[in-house]
Motif scaffolding. Structure first.
Motif, short mmCIF file in Angstrom:
data_model
loop_
_atom_site.label_atom_id
_atom_site.label_comp_id
_atom_site.label_asym_id
_atom_site.label_seq_id
_atom_site.Cartn_x
_atom_site.Cartn_y
_atom_site.Cartn_z
N TRP A 75 112.55 5.89 56.55
CA TRP A 75 112.70 7.34 56.36
C TRP A 75 113.92 7.83 57.15
O TRP A 75 113.93 7.83 58.37
CB TRP A 75 111.43 8.02 56.83
N ALA A 81 112.16 9.93 49.42
CA ALA A 81 111.19 10.88 48.88
C ALA A 81 111.84 12.11 48.27
O ALA A 81 111.18 12.88 47.56
CB ALA A 81 110.22 11.31 49.98
N GLU A 82 113.12 12.34 48.53
CA GLU A 82 113.81 13.51 48.00
C GLU A 82 114.53 13.22 46.70
O GLU A 82 115.25 14.06 46.17
CB GLU A 82 114.80 14.04 49.04
N TRP A 104 111.30 17.91 56.79
CA TRP A 104 110.02 17.21 56.76
C TRP A 104 109.70 16.57 58.11
O TRP A 104 108.52 16.34 58.43
CB TRP A 104 110.00 16.13 55.68
N ARG A 135 104.07 12.33 48.29
CA ARG A 135 105.02 11.32 48.77
C ARG A 135 105.78 11.79 50.01
O ARG A 135 106.35 10.97 50.73
CB ARG A 135 106.00 10.96 47.67
N THR A 136 105.80 13.08 50.23
CA THR A 136 106.51 13.60 51.40
C THR A 136 105.54 14.12 52.44
O THR A 136 105.25 13.45 53.42
CB THR A 136 107.50 14.72 50.98
N TRP A 137 104.99 15.30 52.19
CA TRP A 137 104.20 15.94 53.25
C TRP A 137 102.95 15.13 53.62
O TRP A 137 102.67 14.92 54.80
CB TRP A 137 103.83 17.36 52.84
N SER A 171 106.05 17.65 59.01
CA SER A 171 105.07 16.55 59.01
C SER A 171 104.18 16.61 60.25
O SER A 171 103.20 15.87 60.35
CB SER A 171 105.78 15.20 58.96
N TYR A 192 104.21 11.55 55.14
CA TYR A 192 104.89 11.70 56.43
C TYR A 192 103.93 12.18 57.52
O TYR A 192 104.05 11.77 58.68
CB TYR A 192 106.04 12.70 56.30
N ILE A 249 104.02 16.72 46.45
CA ILE A 249 104.48 16.39 47.81
C ILE A 249 103.53 15.42 48.51
O ILE A 249 103.54 15.33 49.74
CB ILE A 249 104.73 17.65 48.66
#
Length: 800
Positions: A393, A183-184, A454, A491-493, A458, A496, A489
């Protein structure tokens, strides 16, 4: 009476302090009201805030105010994401140091000092913007309580194998010196060269085009598409690697493009993610080329010890010198870079901790269907991300300032030894396990890695509810009412948080997710701290304009859409603030002798403006429950400017000024309608511009209303009328006024120019309403006589 001119620099600070002193926005833990809880993104401590933050955070704050004025007990915490790589890079930049060049404890101390400074700056800015945050609920992702939650959550996952450690190739940033997660990654276009190099197969040349010739020594095979008639005869043979003269096999694979390069691909460990896929799929050997520091391994002939780019330049020269470079083409191609520093990533084998996400992709896709996405189109971004996940992850980072992994490794058998719950939070480098390993060994090595930031952020719904803490509110607050965040975000925050919440609580983290857009510095480029293009300081903008002006601008866009910003945009906000102040001043001047009591009978036009305000409120509620603050603002703007100011105030002005002609009861009817409609306008606008509405409320309405702040009031207005009929009647009256103004404008006549006669045709059912408005209409249009004719078709005939 209001002052002649509104002074926001005095007013805004005054009411911010008042709200704080009177705990206007404090969450009531003992209330029986319905709770509306908000999961707000804790801003990363990586530099100063910019106008993009004002834009998105204000949109969410408007929702908090709206829900509070719907009678809900709003749980609105704020946090700061103050650990991890972004903060480290900020400290290194500001201090002119490198974390690796000093004792870990000294660097961490510098990070703590820096984060404290920025958190005070951030909090000051949010306060200056009039945010209705309950600051008693504040958290920081590095504080002890949050560290305990994060470490406990990790241990729970590790004990059932959901979090696991393995030695394998990992995405690695050689600039930031750490592993990173999928994701980064960002992909960017970079200029490069396709270098055409001859591999020998039974004395025949097979030309391979590569952008990474420095990896020749790490080449483990060539791949050819089995459908490629040009080369399929070479499959199964071996090729001699140029310059290094060792043989490698040639394998078939359908992923090889027939059009790109020469149609033959060299697989090196590792040039890109495709090399990694082939490595795992074909069980290929590993040859180390690039070290974690970004240099070529000392074991590589010709290139050992060089940085990657230097090694690339040197090997190209060597190939030329040895007549092994057939040609080079300049190209632009997509390269994976680390989003934090923008530098190309490498793939390097390393032992890292992971959270398993690939085995439950269907579960995470299904979860999306149970969440309300606003706007709905953003759900597709989430689904696309989950469907295209390739790796679990990676949550461990080889950095310094973060939440430590609460574990040690046995020096004899290597088994991880986890800290006990009662020991949390813990830094394993400062303590030893209290028991021996199951193998009998009592010597251990502490894990030195820290959690990916994250991995902690998360958990914000669990942090907000103090999950498994002394005051655990998980059952009351989760799932939270709303998550607000930017679309980048998802895809991340967003993802997750869904993963963690489903595992730790068995619940979705929130019911609704509100996705905000970006502010663009120029077309296609968002304003961000990393790009350093946020030249307009929010604090300076507040000082030059006002918080309410910035808030009003922020509320203008449709949810999820990006917008451009320049200071010119605030002229419209200033014009609105001036108009609201002047309109309120006029109304309050006419209300000085009003006793607050409802008259026995309201004139039709007075009933209309109150009913219209009520109707606008209902429409706004519909939009705001869909998080469309811009569309809701458009409704109140049109009502305030057109219906209220341009029409209603002009229609009743003569009645207010001349009770001796119109009658004192008729004047009181207008006053009552003014009071009710203006107060409702202020309440509806108060979620957008809280300071000026509070000032007007306190200067006049506070004497009549029981609540100490307008922000304690609930939306709503009571009136007993034939709703549909009175609204339709009001439109007819506005139509008459509009026709008269148009007539005078086209003839360059003053609006106060007298007219001899108006012939008006309206449906018969409005006859009574019309007669009750006749005096107002005559005064407003300056008509000597108005003839009323009943007809289903509305029309106005004007006689000068």
């Amino acid at each position: 009476m209001l002052s002649k001119k509104y002074n926001p620099s005095e007013v805004e600070n005054k009411w911010q302090q008042y709200w704080q002193d009177n705990e206007i926005y404090r969450y009531d833990f003992n209330s029986n009201k319905e709770t509306f809880s908000i999961d707000t993104p804790p801003p990363t401590i990586s530099g100063s805030l910019h106008i993009g933050h004002i834009f998105s955070y204000t949109q969410a704050e408007i929702i908090a105010r709206f829900q509070r004025m719907q009678g809900k007990n709003v749980f609105y915490p704020f946090g700061f994401d103050d650990n991890g790589l972004p903060t480290e890079r900020l400290v290194e930049k500001e201090e002119g140091i490198r974390a690796s060049s000093m004792p870990r404890s000294e660097f961490i101390e510098k990070c703590l000092n820096t984060t404290k400074k920025y958190e005070e700056e951030f909090k000051s800015l949010w306060t200056a913007m009039g945010f209705s945050v309950d600051w008693s609920l504040q958290y920081e992702t590095i504080n002890k309580r949050v560290q305990k939650i994060s470490q406990k959550a990790f241990i729970d996952m590790a004990k059932v194998g959901k979090a696991y450690i393995k030695q394998s190739p990992v995405l690695w940033c050689t600039t930031c010196q750490t592993s990173i997660a999928q994701a980064e990654l960002e992909t960017v276009d970079k200029d490069s060269t396709f270098n055409y190099i001859p591999f020998l197969v039974e004395d025949e040349e097979l030309i391979v085009a590569t952008t990474r010739p420095e990896l020749l020594y790490g080449c483990v095979c060539l791949f050819i598409n089995p459908e490629d008639e040009r080369y399929k005869k070479y499959i199964g043979k071996t090729a001699l690697v140029p310059l290094y003269d060792f043989e490698i096999p040639i394998y078939p694979d359908e992923k090889v493009s027939l059009e790109k390069g020469t149609g033959i691909v060299m697989c090196a460990t590792f040039g890109d993610t495709t090399d990694l896929e082939w490595y795992e799929e074909h069980k290929l050997p590993y040859k180390k080329i690039v070290e974690t520091n970004g240099k070529v391994s000392d074991s590589v002939p010709y290139l050992g010890g060089l940085k990657v780019l230097s090694a690339r330049g040197k090997i190209i020269e060597l190939l030329k010198d040895n007549n092994l470079l057939r040609k080079s083409d300049n190209i632009s191609h997509r390269v994976s870079v680390h989003e934090r520093c923008g530098k190309p990533i490498e793939i390097i084998p390393s032992k890292q901790w992971y959270i398993d996400i690939l085995s439950e992709k269907e579960k995470y896709l299904k979860a999306a269907d149970s969440i309300n996405w606003y706007p709905a189109s953003m759900k597709a971004k989430y689904i696309s991300w989950v469907e295209n996940l390739k790796w679990d992850w990676c949550i461990s980072r080889q950095r310094y300032y973060g939440v430590p992994f609460p574990l040690w490794y046995c020096n004899k058998c290597g088994k991880p030894i986890f800290a006990k719950d009662e020991e949390l939070p813990i830094n394993p480098m400062e303590y030893k396990p209290h028991s021996i390993c199951s193998c009998g060994c009592n010597e251990f090595t502490a894990e030195t890695a820290v959690f990916d930031t994250w991995a902690t952020s998360s958990l914000t719904p669990m942090i907000n509810s103090d999950w498994k803490g002394d005051s655990d509110l998980s059952q009351k607050l989760m799932p939270m009412g709303m998550r607000t965040q930017a679309h980048e975000i998802i895809r991340t925050w967003a993802f997750y948080t869904i993963v963690r919440s489903l595992f730790h609580t068995g619940e979705l983290p929130w019911k609704d997710i509100m996705i905000c857009g970006f502010v663009l510095a120029k077309k296609g480029e968002k304003i961000s701290k990393s790009k350093n293009n946020g030249t307009l300081s929010p604090k300076d903008l507040i000082d030059r304009h006002s918080a309410d002006e910035l808030r009003y601008w922020s509320a203008g866009a449709r949810l999820g859409t990006d917008t451009m910003f320049s200071e010119e945009e605030l002229k419209q906000s200033k014009r609105f603030i001036t108009k609201l102040w002047n309109a309120a001043s006029f109304c309050i001047m006419q209300l000085q002798d009003f006793d607050g009591e409802r008259p026995e009978e309201l004139l039709p036009i007075d009933s209309w403006i109150i009913e219209k305000a009520k109707s606008i409120e209902e429409t706004m509620e519909e939009y705001l429950n869909q998080y469309e603050i811009g569309l809701a603002k458009k409704e109140i703007d049109e009502f305030f400017w057109s219906d209220f100011c341009d029409n209603y105030l002009e229609i009743i002005k003569d009645r207010l000024y001349k009770p001796e002609i119109h009658g004192s009861n008729e004047r009181k009817s207008a006053q009552y309608a003014l009071y009710k409609s203006l107060l409702e306008i202020l309440k509806l606008y108060s979620i957008y511009v809280p300071h000026i509405t509070e000032e007007i409320y306190q200067e006049y309405f506070r004497a009549f209303e029981k609540d100490i702040s307008i922000h304690n009031l609930e939306w709503g207005i009571d009136i007993d009328t034939e709703k549909e009929k009175i609204l339709e009647f009001g439109e007819l009256i506005e139509g008459i006024v509009s026709e008269v103004r148009k007539y005078k404008s086209e003839r360059n006549l003053s609006l106060k120019e007298s007219l001899s006669n108006l012939k008006v045709k309206i449906p018969k059912e409005f006859n009574g309403y019309f007669n009750g408005t006749l005096k107002d209409l005559k005064a407003c249009t300056w008509a000597g006589n108005i003839e009323l004719h009943c007809d289903e078709k509305f029309s106005v005939e004007i006689i000068k």
